[in-house]
Design a protein around this motif. Structure first.
Motif, short mmCIF file in Angstrom:
data_model
loop_
_atom_site.label_atom_id
_atom_site.label_comp_id
_atom_site.label_asym_id
_atom_site.label_seq_id
_atom_site.Cartn_x
_atom_site.Cartn_y
_atom_site.Cartn_z
N PHE A 17 0.83 -1.20 0.00
CA PHE A 17 0.00 0.00 0.00
C PHE A 17 0.87 1.25 0.00
O PHE A 17 1.05 1.88 -1.02
CB PHE A 17 -0.94 -0.03 1.20
CG PHE A 17 -2.10 0.91 1.10
CD1 PHE A 17 -3.07 0.72 0.15
CD2 PHE A 17 -2.21 1.99 1.95
CE1 PHE A 17 -4.16 1.59 0.04
CE2 PHE A 17 -3.29 2.86 1.86
CZ PHE A 17 -4.25 2.66 0.91
N LEU A 18 1.45 1.60 1.13
CA LEU A 18 2.36 2.72 1.28
C LEU A 18 1.78 4.05 0.83
O LEU A 18 1.95 4.47 -0.31
CB LEU A 18 3.68 2.47 0.54
CG LEU A 18 4.75 3.57 0.74
CD1 LEU A 18 5.10 3.71 2.20
CD2 LEU A 18 5.99 3.26 -0.08
N VAL A 19 1.07 4.71 1.71
CA VAL A 19 0.55 6.03 1.40
C VAL A 19 0.57 6.87 2.67
O VAL A 19 0.35 6.37 3.77
CB VAL A 19 -0.88 5.93 0.83
CG1 VAL A 19 -1.85 5.42 1.87
CG2 VAL A 19 -1.35 7.28 0.30
N TYR A 20 0.89 8.14 2.49
CA TYR A 20 0.83 9.09 3.58
C TYR A 20 -0.64 9.38 3.83
O TYR A 20 -1.33 9.95 2.99
CB TYR A 20 1.59 10.35 3.18
CG TYR A 20 1.69 11.41 4.25
CD1 TYR A 20 1.89 11.08 5.58
CD2 TYR A 20 1.61 12.75 3.91
CE1 TYR A 20 2.00 12.05 6.56
CE2 TYR A 20 1.73 13.74 4.87
CZ TYR A 20 1.91 13.40 6.19
OH TYR A 20 2.02 14.37 7.15
N GLY A 21 -1.15 8.97 4.98
CA GLY A 21 -2.59 9.02 5.24
C GLY A 21 -3.19 10.39 5.04
O GLY A 21 -4.33 10.52 4.59
#
Length: 799
Positions: free
Chosen positions: A327-331
């Motif tokens: 996934f890897l996303v800055y929320g």
């Protein structure tokens, strides 16, 4: 190393201060490999920070010490006012968010050099401000006054400035400008009208306050107002489409002048994707378009999980999950998670997540939404912006939990990220809602014209002048005067005022009723109808006219022998005639395609197509297709897929959306394939979604619906060229149909019986080439001589 560099610089000045000199000092800091500067390697030096950050700061401090010593040496020899000094960074910090394991900006990251770009988003390698905005200091004692210069400049200006100060003539090979007149106040204009950037597959332009970024040719672009939002947190592209289009044209024109024109590729590469996901939430979408490709989603407790027909399918038990660990996303960049699904059993769908500081799933990190049991599509909006363990973390895993055992397949059409305004029309996703107001297959939050009245949601706004509880952007007749907003806009009356409407006057001329409608304007069809009484509500058409110039529209009812009659004038919009052609001749002359990628090309000489071919994988070949006595007139368009499962496609749209009338789509097609199941077709589209597949399916030629189910008869695919003609009959008040004719005789009239027919309800907005080899080793799709029209002869013969 850093002290050695500084000592050498001071020594150079000592040896050369009595004569002109040029000295370029490129410090190793801050850069990997990181090495402690001994005098700062102690527990009191920035305690509590990551070790890499502390080492980097020690190196930056040593660099600062060295610059101070160098300036002191210039002052010692009295040459401050003779020396121009630049101090410029080369790029933003590399945070390492492209690395596996979600370890960017930590001591475990290989790429991270301990520097940070806060508060700007982005990193080294990106054209966001965090990647390209760097420190710039310039000093020329007694010549350049102390100041903060606010106009944008670029490192290319250094060479142009030095060239001018050396007394040399302007060098046309230098892209920069001489900054000295601007910094001394002689020239008060900005040094640059635009600043252009290109790196890998990205491009960008800065003009005044506007910054336009294209992460790739096939990735949604972004528009930022750097005067009010220099951290690039609010994408305004949906609010200012004209600004975006203007900047896009300018950056594309600039790229065309480069030694290697255009972009290096049409899609983001393996580093760019996680960068733009992490910082902007871009490309965080799972569409499930490729049969058999679950795009990394792993099911548990699901019977027969699979991807087929553009959806993830499976029969979940109670508590079953599908999980995504890549996934890897800055929320903070994703305010909403959006899901389109078909959920036949009522219950809940729960979104859970893990982040880099806690890699486990926990119900404390979850958002649950109720779902209705229905075979109709449901659009779910998961609000994430108030979840602190989402928006303050780097989210690394997500999963969906099904509350109920369905006993039958559920389908997830897509999963997407949103910044809170998915279609960028100025309305929050939650405010717009997950319904489909105009029935075009798009949820309101993804539809820039949610009520289907041809006026953008942004332009209409959320006012409610007729007090029916429905905002204008969802109300196709905002003032409830019986005339749709789109018609009123063409008519020149206000769509939000019931007091403004078409005027009707009834009089007598030569003892016959004369009905006058005003205003009369082109592009509208005026239809006079009559009723004997208003109780029966039966209306008979008397006359229809289409004005070519502005002026009153006058009708005379010569057949009226009634004691009384009631009249009304109905208005409909003139649909532009659909006539278009793409024959793909290759040669680069006007009206011809260039050999190579079709993306961005549009030399067709007939009207009907909108813009250019979209990004994708199709290429123009030098050889065209022939069919019987109809010989190739030039090139063809080809999509070759040997990736064993991936979708390759390009899209072409029309000038208008067609929901009423009869249309013909004809083209030549040839498919060579090696083994296994495959799909290779030209797909008819409605508002961005496929509604029909025309071409080859697993060894046969035929017509299939959007899910791939064959309709009617087929013929075997023999790898030869075939002429296919699809007839679309669209009836907004009834059932629409598509009929497929295979290999009709060119020049003959329309055959009485098609090979196959499918029915449904849709509009006609474009088509796309689609090639998926499935289990085949390789599939080569070639298409030529695409023709569109409202008559058989416009599409059936090859011109």
């Amino acid at each position: 190393r850093l002290d050695i560099q500084s000592d050498f610089a001071v020594s150079f000045v000592e040896r050369n201060h009595e004569r002109p000199f040029f000295f370029y000092l490129s410090y190793y800091a801050p850069h990997v490999p990181l090495t402690w500067v001994d005098r700062y390697n102690n527990a009191s030096f920035y305690p509590g920070l990551p070790e890499k950050r502390r080492i980097a700061l020690s190196m930056i401090k040593a660099m600062d010490d060295g610059v101070g010593t160098l300036l002191a040496k210039l002052s010692e020899h009295g040459i401050d006012d003779k020396t121009i000094l630049w101090f410029i960074g080369d790029n933003g910090a590399p945070l390492g968010f492209h690395e596996a394991g979600n370890i960017g900006a930590t001591d475990a990251s290989v790429a991270w050099d301990g520097s940070l770009n806060t508060p700007w988003l982005g990193e080294k390698g990106m054209l966001a401000e965090g990647g390209i905005r760097v420190p710039w200091l310039m000093r020329w004692t007694n010549t350049i006054p102390p100041q903060v210069y606010d106009e944008p400049v670029i490192s290319l200006d250094v060479a142009a400035t030095a060239n001018a100060l050396a007394g040399l003539s302007d060098d046309p090979t230098l892209d920069g400008v001489n900054l000295l007149p601007h910094l001394t106040g002689v020239d008060t204009n900005a040094p640059h009208e635009q600043l252009f950037f290109r790196f890998w597959n990205q491009s960008a332009v800065r003009e005044g306050k506007w910054k336009y970024i294209k992460p790739s040719a096939s990735t949604p672009a972004m528009l930022f107002d750097l005067e009010s939002d220099d951290h690039e947190e609010e994408n305004l592209i949906g609010l200012y489409p004209a600004v975006a289009a203007d900047l896009d044209a300018k950056v594309e024109a600039w790229k065309a002048t480069l030694f290697r024109p255009g972009n290096l590729g049409s899609v983001m590469n393996g580093q760019e994707v996680p960068w733009y996901r992490r910082h902007f939430g871009i490309d965080l979408a799972y569409e499930f378009d490729a049969n058999g490709n679950a795009e990394g989603w792993t099911p548990t407790g699901v019977v027969n999980p699979r991807v087929d027909g553009g959806s993830w399918l499976g029969e979940p038990s109670s508590g079953a999950t599908i999980s995504q660990s890549d996934f890897l996303v800055y929320g903070a960049s994703v305010d909403r998670v959006l899901v389109k699904a078909f959920l036949p059993v009522a219950g809940t769908l729960e979104l859970q997540w893990a982040h880099r500081n806690d890699e486990t799933f926990d119900v404390a990190r979850s958002v649950s939404l109720p779902v209705a049991g229905s075979t109709d599509p449901q659009w779910l909006i998961f609000p994430m912006e108030e979840e602190s363990e989402w928006n303050e973390e780097i989210v690394t895993q997500v999963r969906f939990v099904f509350s109920s055992s369905s006993g039958q397949d559920v389908a997830i059409d897509w999963i997407r990220a949103s910044d809170g305004d998915f279609d960028h029309d100025g309305f929050d996703d939650v405010f717009e809602g997950g319904s489909d107001a105009d029935g075009n297959g798009l949820a309101n939050f993804e539809d820039e014209d949610a009520d289907g009245d041809s006026l953008s949601d942004f332009d209409e706004g959320s006012g409610d002048p007729d007090n029916d509880g429905v905002g204008n952007f969802l109300d196709a007749d905002s003032d409830n005067d019986g005339q749709g907003d789109r018609i009123e806009t063409l008519l020149g009356t206000s769509p939000v005022s019931a007091d403004e409407n078409m005027a009707i006057d009834i009089g007598i001329t030569n003892q016959l009723p004369r009905i006058t409608a005003a205003p009369g304007v082109p592009n509208l069809i005026y239809r006079l109808v009559r009723s004997e009484n208003l109780v029966s509500n039966v209306w008979t058409e008397i006359e229809t006219t289409e004005p070519t110039v502005e002026g009153d529209v006058v009708f005379t009812d010569a057949t009226n022998g009634l004691a009384q009659a009631f009249y009304q004038v109905e208005l409909t919009e003139v649909i532009p005639p659909l006539k278009a052609a793409d024959s793909f001749p290759a040669g680069g002359s006007p009206g011809e395609y260039d050999i190579g990628s079709v993306a961005g090309q549009s030399p067709t000489v007939l009207t009907g197509f909108t813009g250019v071919w979209g990004s994708g994988d199709a290429e123009i070949l030098s050889a065209g297709l022939s069919f019987g006595s109809l010989q190739a007139s030039g090139g063809s368009i080809s999509v070759t897929d040997s990736s064993n499962g991936a979708n390759l496609n390009n899209t072409r749209l029309f000038d208008a959306s067609y929901a009423n009338g009869t249309f013909y789509l004809g083209f030549l097609i040839r498919v060579n394939r090696t083994g296994g199941a495959f799909q290779a077709s030209l797909r008819v589209q409605s508002s961005g979604s496929d509604i029909a597949r025309i071409g080859m399916h697993n060894g046969v030629i035929g017509l299939a619906n959007a899910a791939g189910s064959i309709s009617g008869s087929t013929i075997p695919n023999d790898a030869s060229t075939h002429l296919l003609v699809a007839k679309l009959e669209l009836d907004p008040s009834g059932t629409d149909s598509i009929s497929l004719f295979v290999d009709p005789v060119p020049g003959d009239p329309e055959p009485a019986s098609p090979l196959s027919v499918m029915t449904g309800e849709f509009t006609f907005t474009g088509f796309r080439l689609f090639n998926n080899p499935g289990s085949a080793t390789e599939t080569i799709l070639e298409v030529d001589e695409i023709r569109l029209g409202t008559e058989w002869n416009a599409a059936a013969p090859v011109l």
